[in-house]
Design an enzyme around this catalytic site. Structure first.
Site, PDB file in Angstrom:
ATOM      1  N   LYS A 113       0.780  -1.349  -0.054  1.00 54.80           N
ATOM      2  CA  LYS A 113      -0.001  -0.058  -0.082  1.00 54.80           C
ATOM      3  C   LYS A 113       0.993   1.194   0.019  1.00 54.80           C
ATOM      4  CE  LYS A 113      -4.319  -1.851   2.244  1.00 54.80           C
ATOM      5  NZ  LYS A 113      -5.228  -1.317   3.158  1.00 54.80           N
ATOM      6  N   LYS A 199      -5.333 -10.133  -6.776  1.00 56.14           N
ATOM      7  CA  LYS A 199      -6.699 -10.668  -5.968  1.00 56.14           C
ATOM      8  C   LYS A 199      -7.579  -9.581  -6.361  1.00 56.14           C
ATOM      9  CE  LYS A 199      -6.102  -8.409  -1.664  1.00 56.14           C
ATOM     10  NZ  LYS A 199      -6.137  -8.308  -0.076  1.00 56.14           N
ATOM     11  N   LYS A 202     -11.354  -4.214  -3.786  1.00 58.49           N
ATOM     12  CA  LYS A 202     -11.934  -2.718  -3.701  1.00 58.49           C
ATOM     13  C   LYS A 202     -11.100  -1.735  -4.353  1.00 58.49           C
ATOM     14  CE  LYS A 202     -14.142  -3.819   0.759  1.00 58.49           C
ATOM     15  NZ  LYS A 202     -13.774  -3.581   2.123  1.00 58.49           N
TER      16      LYS A 202
END
Ligand code: AMP
Ligand code: TRP
Length: 336
Positions: A113, A199, A202
């Site tokens: 991230k 994967k 969102k």
């Protein structure tokens, strides 16, 4: 005898998708009657990446309503919002002070991230797993059902609890209980529809990469039509050269509750033109009852608020004494 306790949560950032359902919520629903469950909407985690204030409360309620719509049963489970129980933030601070910095810097999700955020990395992103540890440890949780991607965070929660017990507990009376992960083998990692090696997430900029739980049938059909496949005839599991094929067959298997052998036999000679309509139908048939229930729940004024209020009361009754126990072990004066 009291049932063992389960805790899990999902962030209210954007719409819930099939990965959240098959990797997490469906598992919660299946096991809930064996446990005393706390299912949390983790809205404090949601601001560790840039967020839209006008959406936070709305998304929080949507996730809570989806928990119910997917089959979370209030007879066995409590649903509540993380920010409604201040003990989560307070324990997170205490745990932050005993967590070595390098444990956090080693977290794969932080590194991924942080790379995505570029220069704009907040300290909250680094401390995210400490808040997650606080969530879990406050409830003397026995089992934490999550997708494979959360395994490392769970190991960290155990390490933090063990460290606190070692530093401040007595061997015969540990302060915090060590939780165990509960990760199902199939569905633990649902992959993107546009890239079978990534994967489903969102945060993927392309909505075509995921099936959202509230996608209407025509959108599901469109997404399956456009999803990535290959030009090989005959559909098979477990071929590393064909990650999309493995992912789509796995989805089909999980949605219909079939065995791998059944799907292998059924699809061995199929082409994509034959398979895609079957997958579309399975998706629509699985999501339709969830969507109907969701609309029923959200149309009932005040119902969701009452569920969340009751959930908060149950949560506080367990979380507050745990927090007091930790503060006492650390040497704080406890107000009377
Ligand atoms: P998040 O969307 O990151 O808040 O994740 C909420 C829950 O869904 C966690 O238990 C995750 O492990 C699970 N989850 C998220 N994405 C996937 C995926 N693509 N496959 C399986 N589980 C997932
Ligand atoms: N980090 C989890 C995720 O992204 C969400 C989460 C926060 C969680 N606190 C938790 C999951 C406690 C299980 C238990 O999926």
């Amino acid at each position: 005898m009291a049932k063992p306790r389960v805790f899990s949560g999902i962030q209210p950032t954007g719409e819930l998708h099939l990965g959240n359902y098959l990797g997490a919520i469906q598992n919660w629903v299946e096991i809930q009657s064996q446990f005393e469950n706390f299912f949390c909407v983790v809205d404090l985690h949601a601001i560790t990446v840039p967020h839209k204030p006008e959406m936070l409360a709305i998304d929080t309620h949507t996730v809570a309503a989806l928990y119910l719509a997917c089959g979370i049963d209030l007879e066995h489970s409590n649903i509540f919002v993380q920010s409604h129980v201040p003990a989560h933030t307070e324990l997170a601070w205490l745990l932050n002070c005993i967590t070595p910095l390098n444990w956090l810097q080693d977290m794969v999700q932080f590194k991924e991230k942080a790379i995505k955020q570029g220069e704009n990395v907040g300290a909250g992103l680094l401390n995210y797993p400490v808040l997650m540890a606080a969530d879990i440890l406050l409830y003397d949780t026995d089992k934490v059902p999550v997708g494979e991607d959360q395994k490392q965070h769970l190991e960290l929660a155990r390490d933090i609890a063990a460290r606190l017990n070692y530093l401040f507990g007595k061997e015969e009376a540990p302060v915090l209980k060590l939780p165990e992960p509960l990760i199902r083998t199939e569905g633990a990692r649902v992959m993107s529809l546009t890239d079978g090696t990534k994967k489903m997430s969102k945060s993927d900029p392309s909505d075509l990469s995921r099936i959202n739980l509230l996608d209407p049938p025509d959108q599901i059909q469109h997404k399956v039509k456009r999803c990535k496949t290959d030009s090989v005839r005959g559909l098979t599991f477990d071929n590393p050269e064909r990650p999309e094929c493995d992912n789509l067959l796995t989805l089909y298997m999980l949605l219909l509750g079939k065995t791998k052998e059944e799907v292998t036999a059924e699809c061995a000679d199929m082409g994509w033109g034959q398979f895609k309509p079957l997958l579309t139908e399975a998706l629509i048939n699985t999501l339709k009852p969830i969507q109907d229930k969701y609309h029923e729940i959200t149309s009932e004024q005040n119902y969701l608020e009452s569920v969340l209020r009751r959930g908060r009361e149950k949560a506080e009754a367990i979380a507050n004494p745990t927090l007091t126990r930790v503060k006492a072990a650390l040497g704080y004066s406890i107000p009377v």
